[in-house]
Enzyme design. Structure first.
Site, PDB file in Angstrom:
ATOM      1  N   ASP A  13       0.928  -1.206  -0.104  1.00 41.07           N
ATOM      2  CA  ASP A  13       0.073   0.003   0.080  1.00 41.07           C
ATOM      3  C   ASP A  13       0.954   1.161  -0.147  1.00 41.07           C
ATOM      4  O   ASP A  13       0.354   2.376   0.558  1.00 41.07           O
ATOM      5  CB  ASP A  13      -0.926   0.058   1.211  1.00 41.07           C
ATOM      6  CG  ASP A  13      -1.622  -1.203   1.352  1.00 41.07           C
ATOM      7  OD1 ASP A  13      -2.400  -1.575   0.299  1.00 41.07           O
ATOM      8  OD2 ASP A  13      -2.037  -1.661   2.493  1.00 41.07           O
ATOM      9  N   LYS A  50       2.195   2.364  -5.123  1.00 43.48           N
ATOM     10  CA  LYS A  50       2.948   1.781  -6.237  1.00 43.48           C
ATOM     11  C   LYS A  50       2.281   2.060  -7.611  1.00 43.48           C
ATOM     12  O   LYS A  50       2.817   2.447  -8.688  1.00 43.48           O
ATOM     13  CB  LYS A  50       3.334   0.025  -6.197  1.00 43.48           C
ATOM     14  CG  LYS A  50       4.398   0.178  -4.900  1.00 43.48           C
ATOM     15  CD  LYS A  50       4.751  -1.167  -4.906  1.00 43.48           C
ATOM     16  CE  LYS A  50       3.408  -2.357  -4.616  1.00 43.48           C
ATOM     17  NZ  LYS A  50       2.861  -1.981  -3.038  1.00 43.48           N
ATOM     18  N   GLY A  71      -3.790  -4.373  -4.454  1.00 41.65           N
ATOM     19  CA  GLY A  71      -5.028  -3.335  -4.981  1.00 41.65           C
ATOM     20  C   GLY A  71      -4.345  -2.172  -5.206  1.00 41.65           C
ATOM     21  O   GLY A  71      -3.835  -1.448  -4.390  1.00 41.65           O
ATOM     22  N   HIS A  72      -4.240  -1.686  -6.442  1.00 42.12           N
ATOM     23  CA  HIS A  72      -3.460  -0.555  -7.018  1.00 42.12           C
ATOM     24  C   HIS A  72      -4.779   0.470  -7.302  1.00 42.12           C
ATOM     25  O   HIS A  72      -5.222   0.483  -8.437  1.00 42.12           O
ATOM     26  CB  HIS A  72      -2.641  -1.011  -8.130  1.00 42.12           C
ATOM     27  CG  HIS A  72      -1.443  -1.700  -7.554  1.00 42.12           C
ATOM     28  ND1 HIS A  72      -0.663  -2.427  -8.518  1.00 42.12           N
ATOM     29  CD2 HIS A  72      -1.016  -1.942  -6.470  1.00 42.12           C
ATOM     30  CE1 HIS A  72       0.301  -3.109  -7.883  1.00 42.12           C
ATOM     31  NE2 HIS A  72       0.128  -2.885  -6.684  1.00 42.12           N
ATOM     32  N   GLN A  94       2.145  -5.786  -3.220  1.00 41.94           N
ATOM     33  CA  GLN A  94       2.368  -6.126  -1.782  1.00 41.94           C
ATOM     34  C   GLN A  94       3.810  -5.239  -1.496  1.00 41.94           C
ATOM     35  O   GLN A  94       4.383  -4.332  -2.436  1.00 41.94           O
ATOM     36  CB  GLN A  94       2.543  -7.573  -1.329  1.00 41.94           C
ATOM     37  CG  GLN A  94       1.018  -8.046  -1.275  1.00 41.94           C
ATOM     38  CD  GLN A  94       0.705  -8.573  -2.660  1.00 41.94           C
ATOM     39  OE1 GLN A  94       1.647  -9.338  -3.064  1.00 41.94           O
ATOM     40  NE2 GLN A  94      -0.580  -8.492  -3.104  1.00 41.94           N
TER      41      GLN A  94
HETATM   42  P1  IMP Z   1      -2.627 -12.709   1.853  1.00 38.74           P
HETATM   43  O1  IMP Z   1      -1.695 -12.297   0.812  1.00 38.74           O
HETATM   44  O2  IMP Z   1      -4.131 -12.681   1.416  1.00 38.74           O
HETATM   45  O3  IMP Z   1      -2.510 -14.325   2.185  1.00 38.74           O
HETATM   46  O4  IMP Z   1      -2.392 -11.919   3.267  1.00 38.74           O
HETATM   47  C1  IMP Z   1      -1.270 -12.221   4.075  1.00 38.74           C
HETATM   48  C2  IMP Z   1      -0.697 -10.748   4.500  1.00 38.74           C
HETATM   49  O5  IMP Z   1      -0.351  -9.996   3.370  1.00 38.74           O
HETATM   50  C3  IMP Z   1      -1.947 -10.040   5.061  1.00 38.74           C
HETATM   51  O6  IMP Z   1      -1.242  -9.101   6.357  1.00 38.74           O
HETATM   52  C4  IMP Z   1      -2.402  -8.910   4.237  1.00 38.74           C
HETATM   53  O7  IMP Z   1      -3.048  -8.039   4.947  1.00 38.74           O
HETATM   54  C5  IMP Z   1      -1.091  -8.717   3.405  1.00 38.74           C
HETATM   55  N1  IMP Z   1      -1.356  -8.168   2.068  1.00 38.74           N
HETATM   56  C6  IMP Z   1      -1.776  -8.987   1.403  1.00 38.74           C
HETATM   57  N2  IMP Z   1      -1.892  -8.286  -0.064  1.00 38.74           N
HETATM   58  C7  IMP Z   1      -1.843  -7.007   0.284  1.00 38.74           C
HETATM   59  C8  IMP Z   1      -1.626  -5.479  -0.353  1.00 38.74           C
HETATM   60  O8  IMP Z   1      -1.960  -5.389  -1.599  1.00 38.74           O
HETATM   61  N3  IMP Z   1      -1.142  -4.567   0.582  1.00 38.74           N
HETATM   62  C9  IMP Z   1      -1.078  -4.633   1.870  1.00 38.74           C
HETATM   63  N4  IMP Z   1      -0.950  -5.975   2.697  1.00 38.74           N
HETATM   64  C10 IMP Z   1      -1.468  -6.693   1.730  1.00 38.74           C
END
Ligand code: IMP
Length: 431
Positions: free
Chosen positions: A13, A16, A40-41, A224
């Protein structure tokens, strides 16, 4: 410069998407290489909010080819929905501007159910996005996953799915005790959405290899952030893919002489969604103000993002992990609107003072050390006088502190949600 890796330098977040979208102007390729629709961009285009989850941020640039390479986990249903949403927003998507690797791992509804059930029932919450990312990558590593190429024949799909579900069905039925679709239903579901994908599918590796030979420009767009990397991140509170620079190599393509430039993106403060340690987290009014003013809600799940102070030991670690060449600093406008400016510059850890995190550090046991700075000159998003504000001592001190700590330049600053609210201090590609 022909190749650049844009990488999140914190817990995701960082903003990017907007930078990728801006850099993509005039580029040949923008490539997603890891993660899935957990990303989520958010990009504001002519005042319209566009949230991309799976589709690369190059899609808003008509002459750029967006590529989803084999390291990405693809939910055919989410992909299809995103295409519909883009269409409704007036964004044209076709095989001329979007390609997807036939070797991408497939996220099934069973993966999502497993993800949700674990989060709700296991007592060891990671705070995932609930999209099935972890279970999908588990299957990939266990060599029993499905690939997009399996979606083209119902027979092949049923065969792979049966193998894939042998153990999972026992878990869903006996351990988690939740309802789930039959294999036949899931075959029908995946086949249906898979049909929509067919025209986009192909060999993206060869596409990129040819692009390199022709000297074309490629932006590898990370999702991420490095602190969520499966190997380098704050394990186990991480995502299940290689979010750092190394993910490009396994998830997309290995350029002959490496990647020309790694641009890390960091917020001027720090946020995190989900569980896990956060040494510089703020529990006071400043934290609440950053959350409110910065609109710190997850773009994918809508969850409130935890807010804290910029953490240089973590940022230094991120720089080393991804060999960052320069840094983009985002949301300067938000930070300028709070009255207190502190930066975490070191940790007390196991009786010593350290200025960089390292793999395996126990972030629950560090005591952050802070320095206080004069607050930044107040500015609104898209401030028209941003360049003048940049010259003020408070701004210079803040930027210099970061540059000195990391020993790389802050090459880019973002000061508002629109794609125009970017100030370049150095050139990327030929711009
Ligand atoms: P997962 O990717 O859904 O398995 O989540 C694992 C961890 O990564 C959790 O803490 C999510 O909140 C975090 N996470 C996954 N995708 C994002 C993102 O795009 N932005 C911020 N945190 C993310």
């Amino acid at each position: 410069m022909k190749t650049l890796n844009l990488v999140g330098a914190q817990w995701g977040d960082e903003g990017k998407g907007k930078i990728a979208d801006k850099l993509a102007e005039g580029l040949d390729y923008v490539v997603r290489f890891q993660g899935g629709h957990n990303a989520g961009h958010t990009i504001y285009l002519d005042g319209k909010k566009i949230v991309l989850h799976l589709v690369p941020s190059g899609i808003l640039n008509p002459r750029c080819l967006s590529v989803i390479s084999h390291g990405v986990a693809v939910s055919p249903e989410a992909f299809s929905q995103e295409l519909d949403e883009l269409h409704l927003s007036g964004v044209h998507v076709s095989p001329q501007n979007l390609r997807v690797s036939a070797n991408c791992s497939v996220i099934t509804r069973f993966h999502r159910l497993m993800d949700e059930a674990r989060e709700q029932q296991s007592g060891e919450k990671i705070g995932t996005t609930g999209k099935g990312i972890g279970p999908c990558y588990e299957d990939k590593i266990a060599r029993k996953g499905l690939r997009l190429s399996d979606l083209s024949s119902k027979g092949q799909l049923a065969k792979r799915l049966e193998l894939n579900l042998r153990e999972k069905l026992v878990l869903l039925e006996k351990l988690y005790r939740i309802p789930f679709p039959s294999i036949e239903e899931e075959v029908g579901h995946l086949f249906h959405y898979g049909e929509r994908l067919q025209e986009f599918m192909g060999d993206t590796f060869s596409l990129l290899e040819t692009a390199e030979r022709k000297g074309q420009t490629i932006l590898f767009e990370g999702a991420q952030g490095i602190l969520l990397d499966i190997d380098y991140g704050s394990y186990p509170y991480v995502t299940s893919s290689s979010t750092s620079y190394s993910g490009v190599y396994s998830g997309a393509f290995v350029p002959k002489s490496g990647i020309d430039h790694v641009l890390g993106v960091a917020k001027a403060y720090l946020t995190r969604v989900g569980e896990g340690p956060f040494p510089s987290e703020l529990f006071n009014q400043t934290g609440a103000d950053l959350q409110r003013i910065g609109g710190e809600f997850g773009a994918t799940t809508g969850r409130i993002r935890r807010c804290g102070v910029l953490d240089l030991p973590l940022l230094k670690f991120a720089k080393k992990v991804s060999r960052m060449d320069s840094l983009a600093l985002t949301k300067i406008d938000v930070l300028s609107q709070v009255d207190e400016l502190k930066v975490c510059h070191a940790y007390r850890y196991e009786g010593k003072t350290i200025d960089s995190a390292f793999p395996g550090i126990d972030l629950t046991k560090v005591t952050p050390e802070y320095i206080s700075l004069a607050p930044l000159p107040k500015m609104i998003a898209q401030a028209e006088n941003f360049v003048e504000l940049l010259e003020l001592k408070e701004m210079r001190d803040f930027i210099e502190l970061i540059e000195k700590a990391l020993n790389i330049p802050v090459g880019l600053l973002a000061y508002g949600p629109n794609r125009e609210a970017l100030h370049f201090r150095q050139k990327y590609f030929s711009k």
